[in-house]
Design a protein around this motif. Structure first.
Motif, PDB file in Angstrom:
ATOM      1  N   ALA A   1      12.180 -64.610  12.833  1.00 33.14           N
ATOM      2  CA  ALA A   1      11.751 -63.263  13.165  1.00 33.14           C
ATOM      3  C   ALA A   1      11.663 -63.046  14.658  1.00 33.14           C
ATOM      4  O   ALA A   1      11.753 -63.977  15.451  1.00 33.14           O
ATOM      5  N   LEU A   2      11.476 -61.796  15.048  1.00 29.07           N
ATOM      6  CA  LEU A   2      11.244 -61.468  16.445  1.00 29.07           C
ATOM      7  C   LEU A   2      10.000 -62.187  16.939  1.00 29.07           C
ATOM      8  O   LEU A   2       9.066 -62.446  16.183  1.00 29.07           O
ATOM      9  N   PRO A   3       9.927 -62.475  18.259  1.00 25.31           N
ATOM     10  CA  PRO A   3       8.807 -63.248  18.775  1.00 25.31           C
ATOM     11  C   PRO A   3       7.551 -62.423  18.966  1.00 25.31           C
ATOM     12  O   PRO A   3       6.574 -62.908  19.488  1.00 25.31           O
ATOM     13  N   THR A   4       7.575 -61.176  18.610  1.00 26.53           N
ATOM     14  CA  THR A   4       6.377 -60.363  18.763  1.00 26.53           C
ATOM     15  C   THR A   4       6.117 -59.633  17.462  1.00 26.53           C
ATOM     16  O   THR A   4       7.024 -59.336  16.694  1.00 26.53           O
ATOM     17  N   SER A   5       4.857 -59.329  17.230  1.00 27.37           N
ATOM     18  CA  SER A   5       4.510 -58.632  15.998  1.00 27.37           C
ATOM     19  C   SER A   5       4.596 -57.128  16.155  1.00 27.37           C
ATOM     20  O   SER A   5       4.463 -56.395  15.198  1.00 27.37           O
ATOM     21  N   SER A   6       4.790 -56.651  17.356  1.00 23.84           N
ATOM     22  CA  SER A   6       4.903 -55.216  17.585  1.00 23.84           C
ATOM     23  C   SER A   6       5.694 -54.975  18.848  1.00 23.84           C
ATOM     24  O   SER A   6       5.957 -55.895  19.609  1.00 23.84           O
ATOM     25  N   GLY A   7       6.072 -53.744  19.059  1.00 24.91           N
ATOM     26  CA  GLY A   7       6.719 -53.394  20.329  1.00 24.91           C
ATOM     27  C   GLY A   7       8.180 -53.100  20.173  1.00 24.91           C
ATOM     28  O   GLY A   7       8.610 -51.985  20.387  1.00 24.91           O
ATOM     29  N   VAL A   8       9.002 -54.102  19.791  1.00 25.11           N
ATOM     30  CA  VAL A   8      10.430 -53.878  19.624  1.00 25.11           C
ATOM     31  C   VAL A   8      10.677 -53.322  18.228  1.00 25.11           C
ATOM     32  O   VAL A   8      10.256 -53.900  17.235  1.00 25.11           O
ATOM     33  N   THR A   9      11.334 -52.191  18.144  1.00 26.68           N
ATOM     34  CA  THR A   9      11.577 -51.553  16.848  1.00 26.68           C
ATOM     35  C   THR A   9      13.013 -51.146  16.736  1.00 26.68           C
ATOM     36  O   THR A   9      13.747 -51.102  17.720  1.00 26.68           O
TER      37      THR A   9
ATOM     38  N   ASN B   1      14.208 -70.204  19.562  1.00 26.16           N
ATOM     39  CA  ASN B   1      14.545 -70.080  18.150  1.00 26.16           C
ATOM     40  C   ASN B   1      13.860 -68.929  17.445  1.00 26.16           C
ATOM     41  O   ASN B   1      14.243 -68.558  16.348  1.00 26.16           O
ATOM     42  N   GLY B   2      12.856 -68.336  18.033  1.00 23.79           N
ATOM     43  CA  GLY B   2      12.244 -67.157  17.444  1.00 23.79           C
ATOM     44  C   GLY B   2      11.150 -67.445  16.442  1.00 23.79           C
ATOM     45  O   GLY B   2      10.461 -66.528  15.999  1.00 23.79           O
ATOM     46  N   SER B   3      10.960 -68.698  16.062  1.00 23.43           N
ATOM     47  CA  SER B   3       9.910 -69.012  15.095  1.00 23.43           C
ATOM     48  C   SER B   3       8.529 -69.020  15.737  1.00 23.43           C
ATOM     49  O   SER B   3       7.516 -68.836  15.057  1.00 23.43           O
ATOM     50  N   THR B   4       8.477 -69.240  17.042  1.00 18.94           N
ATOM     51  CA  THR B   4       7.223 -69.222  17.790  1.00 18.94           C
ATOM     52  C   THR B   4       7.409 -68.351  19.010  1.00 18.94           C
ATOM     53  O   THR B   4       8.314 -68.595  19.804  1.00 18.94           O
ATOM     54  N   GLU B   5       6.561 -67.338  19.171  1.00 14.72           N
ATOM     55  CA  GLU B   5       6.748 -66.425  20.277  1.00 14.72           C
ATOM     56  C   GLU B   5       6.385 -67.080  21.598  1.00 14.72           C
ATOM     57  O   GLU B   5       5.590 -68.028  21.648  1.00 14.72           O
ATOM     58  N   PRO B   6       6.998 -66.635  22.708  1.00 16.25           N
ATOM     59  CA  PRO B   6       6.690 -67.199  24.030  1.00 16.25           C
ATOM     60  C   PRO B   6       5.207 -67.085  24.360  1.00 16.25           C
ATOM     61  O   PRO B   6       4.534 -66.140  23.941  1.00 16.25           O
ATOM     62  N   GLN B   7       4.716 -68.058  25.092  1.00 14.92           N
ATOM     63  CA  GLN B   7       3.319 -68.080  25.500  1.00 14.92           C
ATOM     64  C   GLN B   7       3.205 -67.599  26.948  1.00 14.92           C
ATOM     65  O   GLN B   7       3.963 -68.027  27.812  1.00 14.92           O
ATOM     66  N   VAL B   8       2.235 -66.710  27.183  1.00 18.16           N
ATOM     67  CA  VAL B   8       1.993 -66.174  28.522  1.00 18.16           C
ATOM     68  C   VAL B   8       0.652 -66.694  29.014  1.00 18.16           C
ATOM     69  O   VAL B   8      -0.371 -66.511  28.352  1.00 18.16           O
TER      70      VAL B   8
ATOM     71  N   THR C   1       2.877 -67.366  33.903  1.00 22.45           N
ATOM     72  CA  THR C   1       3.932 -68.276  33.478  1.00 22.45           C
ATOM     73  C   THR C   1       4.244 -68.019  32.015  1.00 22.45           C
ATOM     74  O   THR C   1       3.336 -67.964  31.177  1.00 22.45           O
ATOM     75  N   VAL C   2       5.521 -67.840  31.731  1.00 21.14           N
ATOM     76  CA  VAL C   2       5.986 -67.646  30.360  1.00 21.14           C
ATOM     77  C   VAL C   2       6.712 -68.916  29.931  1.00 21.14           C
ATOM     78  O   VAL C   2       7.631 -69.378  30.620  1.00 21.14           O
ATOM     79  N   THR C   3       6.298 -69.484  28.820  1.00 16.47           N
ATOM     80  CA  THR C   3       6.940 -70.708  28.317  1.00 16.47           C
ATOM     81  C   THR C   3       7.341 -70.521  26.864  1.00 16.47           C
ATOM     82  O   THR C   3       6.697 -69.794  26.109  1.00 16.47           O
ATOM     83  N   SER C   4       8.412 -71.187  26.503  1.00 11.33           N
ATOM     84  CA  SER C   4       8.841 -71.197  25.102  1.00 11.33           C
ATOM     85  C   SER C   4       9.770 -72.377  24.898  1.00 11.33           C
ATOM     86  O   SER C   4      10.329 -72.924  25.857  1.00 11.33           O
ATOM     87  N   ALA C   5       9.940 -72.774  23.644  1.00  9.85           N
ATOM     88  CA  ALA C   5      10.970 -73.764  23.334  1.00  9.85           C
ATOM     89  C   ALA C   5      12.328 -73.154  23.657  1.00  9.85           C
ATOM     90  O   ALA C   5      12.530 -71.945  23.510  1.00  9.85           O
ATOM     91  N   GLN C   6      13.240 -73.974  24.136  1.00  8.56           N
ATOM     92  CA  GLN C   6      14.551 -73.458  24.540  1.00  8.56           C
ATOM     93  C   GLN C   6      15.641 -74.135  23.725  1.00  8.56           C
ATOM     94  O   GLN C   6      15.671 -75.355  23.591  1.00  8.56           O
ATOM     95  N   VAL C   7      16.561 -73.314  23.186  1.00  8.26           N
ATOM     96  CA  VAL C   7      17.660 -73.881  22.422  1.00  8.26           C
ATOM     97  C   VAL C   7      18.986 -73.804  23.169  1.00  8.26           C
ATOM     98  O   VAL C   7      19.968 -74.418  22.760  1.00  8.26           O
ATOM     99  N   GLY C   8      19.033 -73.067  24.260  1.00  8.62           N
ATOM    100  CA  GLY C   8      20.267 -73.001  25.027  1.00  8.62           C
ATOM    101  C   GLY C   8      20.198 -71.942  26.107  1.00  8.62           C
ATOM    102  O   GLY C   8      19.291 -71.102  26.133  1.00  8.62           O
ATOM    103  N   VAL C   9      21.186 -71.993  27.002  1.00 11.50           N
ATOM    104  CA  VAL C   9      21.261 -71.048  28.116  1.00 11.50           C
ATOM    105  C   VAL C   9      22.677 -70.502  28.192  1.00 11.50           C
ATOM    106  O   VAL C   9      23.656 -71.257  28.156  1.00 11.50           O
TER     107      VAL C   9
END
Length: 587
Positions: free
Chosen positions: A50-58, A127-134, A143-151
């Protein structure tokens, strides 16, 4: 014209991110393979949910003009937003930025910062399973961190991340003249869940040429769907990536440029407008250049023909290059001491034990000239087509030591045979003359497995330390291998739990992975794009190797009992237990 080289087993996966798991037929036709790997798109590289946020992007529910995509929107900044709200709002707006050219995302930046920010300079995917941490630092920066699968870089080259890699982005903010927080410092590029990367970018294949100009050598790129055709032309003009350049030729002149009109598509014909100095002048070079462009563009739905203009000069019809489709049912193997082709009752005998001069021949391969190659003890034998006596062209170690020194041979289309000789990658010609393979990285670790790509111009190797890399083969004008280009590491095919290596498409390799407890210990087959996505299939219990014809048409497993399996529907079925040591000759 067919889409080029049956592009890659995962090309259309990026166009069908929402599909569910499909099955693989026993013969993985291009269409069925693409369907299969679109199913893997839900888990490619590290999975996308899913999207990394529960609201905002629609999704607005309004189709974007000229596409089937829905327009995504995100709210802009509000007067009451805190600094942290601004950072989170920017992240949401960047995800939705492809619908409004990042106009909303730029509202979270100061005017000066917005003018300097390049959203597509670098696209980091998680991967989208865990939203980025601020998180906020003592100095007020974020600082924004998240797991990274590629660039994904600005050239469209996707580099998969190592397992456990982390994205880190630093953001600094300040208040503007009205007292509202705005971002004044941020990383170039954007952070996207992998599902949104695949939704907004199309996986495309650039068509370069082999050194002898008779085969296409493709390279995957990821381009925005809104500008895929123009991006493909720009990619061709810029040439191949550094790892591939030493093994390819590009007939497009160095000073070639895309004209302002770019690519115009009408009634299935794409007219490519280039600058006047893009004309390579000679008729042969023109036809090859047009072939490169056509091969790259016809993979786009709605394009069937290509016309290329250099200024006002029509460069004419494309050259017709040698097709690289392997022979259907062309498996070569051993049966009762003889080398045979095919696995059914009508299989053809290519060499008997009598003409081979041995009853313990193993690991057969077929050369481009029809010569049969087999191993016997620690020797490599060659039987020229039409002759009745094989000769030894390579021996290593003590003949009485048995089969320990040599690995299975593979004949390329240039008349050279590749094999492992006491852990070293070796290429010999029909006379047994060895090529001196120069490489800056090849000697760093012993090689335990390798395979050549369908056009014989790239190699994939597994080293003793578990790492997998692909590289271009550098050849002279006669096709003699001189060495390997720089290594392109493939972390998703590497690791202690992986075995073997085989090209399973023009731009993908497959490996066997040890099955975990969830899979009941059954090995998995992993299909990994070179610069793209990953799909996993449940394999066969006791599987020891996986091989393919390298063009997406056939994928088989060999188990510990020597049985050969193909997948039929949703199940693997035994193809043969009478033919052993199967391999697919290069076309």
């Amino acid at each position: 014209m067919k889409r080029p080289e049956r592009l890659s087993m995962l090309t259309d996966a990026c166009e069908r991110i929402g599909s569910t798991a499909g099955s693989v037929s026993s013969l993985l036709t291009r269409r069925s393979a693409l369907g299969l790997l679109s199913a893997g798109a839900a888990g490619v590289l590290a999975g996308c949910t899913a999207l990394p946020t529960s609201s905002g992007v629609t999704r607005s529910g309004v189709a974007a003009s000229g596409t089937n995509a829905l327009i995504e929107t995100a709210p802009g900044p509000r007067e009451s937003d805190s600094a942290e709200d601004i950072v989170n709002g920017f992240l949401r707006a960047a995800i939705a930025g492809f619908s409004d050219d990042f106009a909303t995302a730029k509202q979270f930046l100061t005017e000066r910062t917005a003018a300097q920010w390049k959203p597509l300079e670098t696209v980091s995917a998680y991967n989208g399973s865990t939203e980025p941490q601020v998180s906020v630092a003592a100095d007020g920066s974020f600082t924004v961190t998240s797991a990274q699968v590629g660039v994904l870089d600005s050239l469209g080259v996707f580099t998969p991340a190592q397992e456990g890699a982390t994205y880190t982005g630093e953001f600094s903010l300040a208040t503007n003249s009205t007292g509202q927080w705005r971002i004044v410092g941020l990383p170039q590029g954007i952070l996207l869940p992998l599902s949104r990367l695949m939704q907004n970018f199309a996986v495309s294949s650039l068509a370069f040429l082999s050194r002898d100009r008779t085969r296409f050598v493709s390279e995957l790129r990821w381009y925005p769907r809104s500008s895929q055709a123009d991006s493909l032309i720009s990619g061709l003009l810029a040439g191949p990536s550094s790892w591939l350049s030493d093994g390819t030729t590009n007939l497009i002149p160095r000073n070639a440029e895309r004209a302002s009109r770019g690519v115009v598509v009408e009634a299935g014909t794409a007219t490519v407008h280039l600058s006047a100095d893009s004309d390579p002048a000679s008729e042969e070079a023109r036809r090859l250049m047009v072939a490169q462009i056509e091969q790259s563009l016809v993979q786009i739905s709605g394009i069937d023909r290509v016309r290329v203009l250099a200024g006002t000069v029509d460069l004419g019809a494309p050259a017709q290059l040698t097709p690289m489709a392997p022979e259907v049912g062309g498996i070569v193997g051993m049966s009762e001491g003889s080398v045979v082709r095919g696995t059914g009752a009508r299989r053809i005998t290519l060499a008997t034990d009598r003409v081979l001069g041995t009853s313990d021949a193993r690991s057969p391969s077929l050369g481009a000239d029809g010569a049969v190659y087999v191993l016997s003890a620690s020797s490599l034998l060659r039987l020229p087509q039409g002759q009745d006596s094989a000769s030894v062209i390579l021996s290593v170690g003590d003949p009485s030591a048995g089969a320990g020194g040599l690995g299975a041979p593979l004949g390329d289309r240039h008349g050279w045979v590749w094999l492992l000789a006491e852990g070293q990658l070796t290429a010999v010609n029909g006379s047994g003359q060895r090529a001196a393979l120069k490489s800056s990285w090849l000697s760093q670790s012993a090689i335990v497995a390798f395979d050549l790509s369908v056009e014989s111009e790239r190699i994939a190797v597994r080293r003793a330390d578990g790492r997998v890399a692909v590289a271009a083969i550098i050849r002279d004008q006669e096709g003699r291998p001189l060495g390997l280009g720089p290594a392109l590491e493939m972390p998703r095919a590497s690791g202690g739990g992986m075995r073997g290596i085989s090209w399973c498409a023009p731009n993908a390799v497959c490996v066997l992975a040890d099955g975990g407890s969830e899979g009941g210990g059954v090995p998995e087959v992993r299909l990994i794009q070179v610069g793209g996505a990953v799909n996993t299939l449940v394999g066969v219990r006791g599987a020891r190797s996986v091989i393919s014809d390298r063009s997406e048409e056939s994928l088989i497993i060999i188990d510990e009992a020597g049985q050969t399996w193909q997948r039929r529907g949703t199940m693997w079925r035994v193809l043969t237990s009478e033919v052993t040591d199967p391999s697919f000759p290069l076309p």
